[in-house]
Structure formats: structure tokens, C-alpha cells
Motif scaffolding. Structure first.
Motif, PDB file in Angstrom:
ATOM      1  N   VAL A 102       0.837  -1.204   0.000  1.00 29.00           N
ATOM      2  CA  VAL A 102       0.000   0.000   0.000  1.00 29.00           C
ATOM      3  C   VAL A 102       0.869   1.249   0.000  1.00 29.00           C
ATOM      4  O   VAL A 102       1.693   1.440   0.892  1.00 29.00           O
ATOM      5  CB  VAL A 102      -0.949   0.015   1.213  1.00 29.00           C
ATOM      6  N   ALA A 103       0.667   2.090  -1.023  1.00 28.45           N
ATOM      7  CA  ALA A 103       1.435   3.333  -1.119  1.00 28.45           C
ATOM      8  C   ALA A 103       0.562   4.572  -0.987  1.00 28.45           C
ATOM      9  O   ALA A 103       1.069   5.665  -0.725  1.00 28.45           O
ATOM     10  CB  ALA A 103       2.185   3.381  -2.453  1.00 28.45           C
ATOM     11  N   ARG A 104      -0.751   4.410  -1.152  1.00 34.07           N
ATOM     12  CA  ARG A 104      -1.653   5.571  -1.179  1.00 34.07           C
ATOM     13  C   ARG A 104      -1.889   6.167   0.200  1.00 34.07           C
ATOM     14  O   ARG A 104      -2.239   7.349   0.310  1.00 34.07           O
ATOM     15  CB  ARG A 104      -3.007   5.193  -1.783  1.00 34.07           C
ATOM     16  N   PHE A 105      -1.759   5.353   1.247  1.00 30.55           N
ATOM     17  CA  PHE A 105      -2.118   5.806   2.589  1.00 30.55           C
ATOM     18  C   PHE A 105      -0.989   5.504   3.568  1.00 30.55           C
ATOM     19  O   PHE A 105      -0.158   4.629   3.326  1.00 30.55           O
ATOM     20  CB  PHE A 105      -3.412   5.136   3.060  1.00 30.55           C
ATOM     21  N   GLU A 106      -1.012   6.245   4.670  1.00 32.86           N
ATOM     22  CA  GLU A 106      -0.060   6.003   5.744  1.00 32.86           C
ATOM     23  C   GLU A 106      -0.761   6.228   7.076  1.00 32.86           C
ATOM     24  O   GLU A 106      -1.824   6.876   7.127  1.00 32.86           O
ATOM     25  CB  GLU A 106       1.159   6.906   5.607  1.00 32.86           C
ATOM     26  N   PRO A 107      -0.202   5.695   8.166  1.00 32.61           N
ATOM     27  CA  PRO A 107      -0.851   5.867   9.462  1.00 32.61           C
ATOM     28  C   PRO A 107      -1.129   7.333   9.777  1.00 32.61           C
ATOM     29  O   PRO A 107      -0.307   8.209   9.514  1.00 32.61           O
ATOM     30  CB  PRO A 107       0.175   5.263  10.430  1.00 32.61           C
TER      31      PRO A 107
END
Length: 349
Positions: free
Chosen positions: A79-84
Motif C-alpha cells: 500500500v502506497a496511497r495511505f499512511e498511518p
């Protein structure tokens, strides 16, 4: 974690709010700390074991819920679109991504189309894992209740009116059940497009709300037949478009409300899937009938951008703790109030 769940289909007494194993994201999934969820009539049918095409066969215990918003807690390796820390909302349509219809940009026609919360585990729990492609970013200024209540009904109504019915400025449209989730979204979208909006509901209070969100004319369907009312106020012409997600109880009156060459668009059949219909009227008057389900990723982005900007607003009829989800189902089944019902994890209250 705590989750809304049921181990068998049935009445509201099958719903529990209890412990459930903590979810872990796969490589293409995102773990979300849920801040709010929202219900749809779909949740009532799922609890009863009724799917759009027949009886549901889901893994038990089943967590319901197609609408939720929250904060990203963890992302899978791919997953690259989101981060914590990101704020996100769920878009519930699942497609295979490689069949003829997905390749043509129509994933809602996917041969294996499914809906989160109906066919697979839903999102009414303290935490949930969702494929990254089924999450949309939410600006930090947007309230959790608004973020949770918007995606399913606004994408559904947007596709119905803008894509399938191709509603144009200056046309007339009749929205049935304007107090419900899809109905009140459709009224707002029709008003935004520039159509003349007729809306039905069962009480004067609901009709007042419909007028507040964009209806130009309102009809109390408990007090008068809406097809007769449309004939009266349009000098027998009828309207260009009818939005009917009610089904069997309203279908023939919906056809009778159309102008020649008019279009009817449907996304559901809450009163039954097998109405009698007048085929002669359909071909003689050259009516068009459009089915519609959910929205494409582009349609979701288009309509939710307008929600986040405040152009559209889901009305919240009631907010309850998830432990009172049975009551939320009753509100929807009994057609109480106007707009969406939101549930919040008890730990967030």
C-alpha cells in the motif's frame, strides 16, 4: 476488539455487540481505527439474509456495515496511497479488476461484484481492514459522522442521476422516498444539476426537510396518489425522470408519472422485486428503464469532493453507540426521521 455481529439471520434480536478477533491487514489492505459508521437499508436486508439476487450466504458470525470512516492505523506492504494517521472513508464496492467490465471502466458491472458488509465482512466495529482501493481520503475538517454517512448513498445517487439517467438542467425529476439515504442525496444532486425537483415522503415534517435540501415541489404519498399529483401539477405531461428505489409498491405509478420518452432509474426494491408492469405503456411511450448500482471510483471521487466542500450534506437523523445497532435497524425499518443513522464505537463515546 468490539464489533457489531450476528451468527444467524433474523430479526433485530440476532444483533450483538461483543468481542471479535482483532483484524490484521494483508499486503494490499489497510487497518482502520473506526470513528463512525452509518447504516443503509442494505444492512436490514443483510441481517435478514436477503441479497439483491436472492438468499445471502455469508461467513458467520458476520459483521455488517458498508459505511464507515476513521484513521489509518497500519498499512500492508504493497500500500502506497495511505499512511498511518490519514483520515479515510470506505467505498464499499468490490470488483475483480480484470473482467471485461472492469477493463471497460465499469466495475459496478463486474462479473464478481460484491459489497462490503453485504457479501463479505463489514465495517461496523472498533477496527476494520479494507482493501486500499476501497478507501477514499477525507479532509481533516470533515466531521466523522459526515464522512461515514456520505459514500454509499451519494455515490449511488450520483451514478443514478448523472451517469445513468443523464439528468440535464431544466428537466423535471421525481424522487421517491426523499427522506431516506439515497432519496435525500438524489434530491440534493438533482437540485445541483439544475433540475425541477419533485419529492415524495410520508409526513409533512419529512417534506419540509426535503424542501430544505432542494425539492421544489413535495407530495405526501400517504395523503394522495403521487402519480395523480404529478399529473395535476404538470398539466398531464409528467416528469422527465423518476428515481424509484421502492420497487413493487410504486413501480406502476412511477411509470404513470413519466412524460413521453421519460426515464426511470432504479437502484433497489425495498417493497419487492417482482412488480406488475405495463409493457404496452413502456414501448408506446418510449420509456427508458435504467438499473444502477453504487459508483465507479471516478464517480465516487467526483461526488465526495462536493460533499467535502459542503455542496452536499448527508442529514443525520440519529447517532447511536454501536451497542444500540438493533435500535438503528428499527429506525430504518420503521422509516423514522429524515436522512442517515450513524453508529459510533462505544469506546469512542
Amino acid at each position: 476488539m468490539q464489533a457489531v455481529q450476528f451468527s444467524e439471520h433474523g430479526d433485530t434480536d440476532v444483533i450483538e455487540y461483543d468481542d471479535f478477533p482483532d483484524p490484521e491487514p494483508d499486503d494490499d489492505e489497510v487497518l482502520v481505527d473506526v470513528k463512525a459508521g452509518a447504516l443503509n437499508h442494505l444492512d436490514v436486508f443483510t441481517r435478514m439474509g436477503l441479497g439483491a439476487l436472492g438468499r445471502l450466504d455469508v461467513e458467520m458470525p458476520h459483521i455488517p456495515g458498508s459505511d464507515a470512516a476513521g484513521v489509518v492505523a497500519e498499512v500492508g506492504e504493497d500500500v502506497a496511497r495511505f499512511e498511518p494517521g490519514d483520515h479515510v472513508a470506505v467505498s464499499a464496492g468490490l470488483s475483480c479488476g480484470h473482467c471485461e467490465f472492469c477493463r471497460d471502466g465499469e466495475p459496478t458491472l463486474c462479473e464478481n461484484f460484491q459489497i462490503i458488509g453485504e457479501h463479505v465482512r463489514g465495517v461496523h466495529s472498533e477496527q476494520t481492514v479494507v482493501p486500499a482501493e476501497n478507501l477514499v481520503p477525507v479532509p481533516e475538517h470533515v466531521d466523522w459522522e459526515i464522512a461515514a454517512a456520505s459514500p454509499l448513498v451519494f455515490q449511488t445517487a450520483w451514478r443514478m442521476l448523472v451517469t445513468r439517467a443523464d439528468l440535464q438542467p431544466g428537466e423535471s425529476i421525481l424522487v421517491l422516498g426523499a427522506s431516506g439515504g439515497v432519496g435525500h442525496a438524489a434530491v440534493q444532486i438533482a437540485d445541483y444539476v439544475g433540475a425541477e425537483v419533485y419529492a415524495t415522503a410520508s409526513t409533512e415534517e419529512k417534506l419540509e426537510y426535503a424542501a430544505e435540501v432542494g425539492a421544489d415541489h413535495t407530495i405526501n404519498y400517504d395523503a394522495e396518489n403521487f402519480a395523480d399529483a404529478i399529473a395535476d401539477v404538470t398539466d398531464e405531461r409528467g416528469v422527465d425522470v423518476v428515481v424509484d428505489h421502492i420497487g413493487k409498491a410504486t413501480w406502476q405509478d412511477s411509470l404513470d408519472s413519466l412524460a413521453k420518452g421519460g426515464r426511470i432509474v432504479t437502484c433497489g426494491a425495498t417493497t419487492g422485486r417482482d412488480p406488475e408492469t405495463d409493457l404496452n405503456a413502456i414501448f408506446w411511450n418510449q420509456y427508458e428503464i435504467h438499473g444502477s448500482t453504487m459508483g465507479t471510483p471516478g464517480e465516487v471521487d467526483d461526488v465526495l469532493e462536493l460533499v467535502w466542500k459542503g455542496e452536499f450534506e448527508p442529514r443525520i437523523r440519529e447517532t447511536l453507540p454501536m451497542s444500540e445497532t438493533a435500535r438503528a435497524h428499527e429506525i430504518i425499518s420503521n422509516r423514522e426521521g429524515f436522512g442517515k443513522v450513524v453508529v459510533v464505537p462505544d469506546s469512542e463515546l
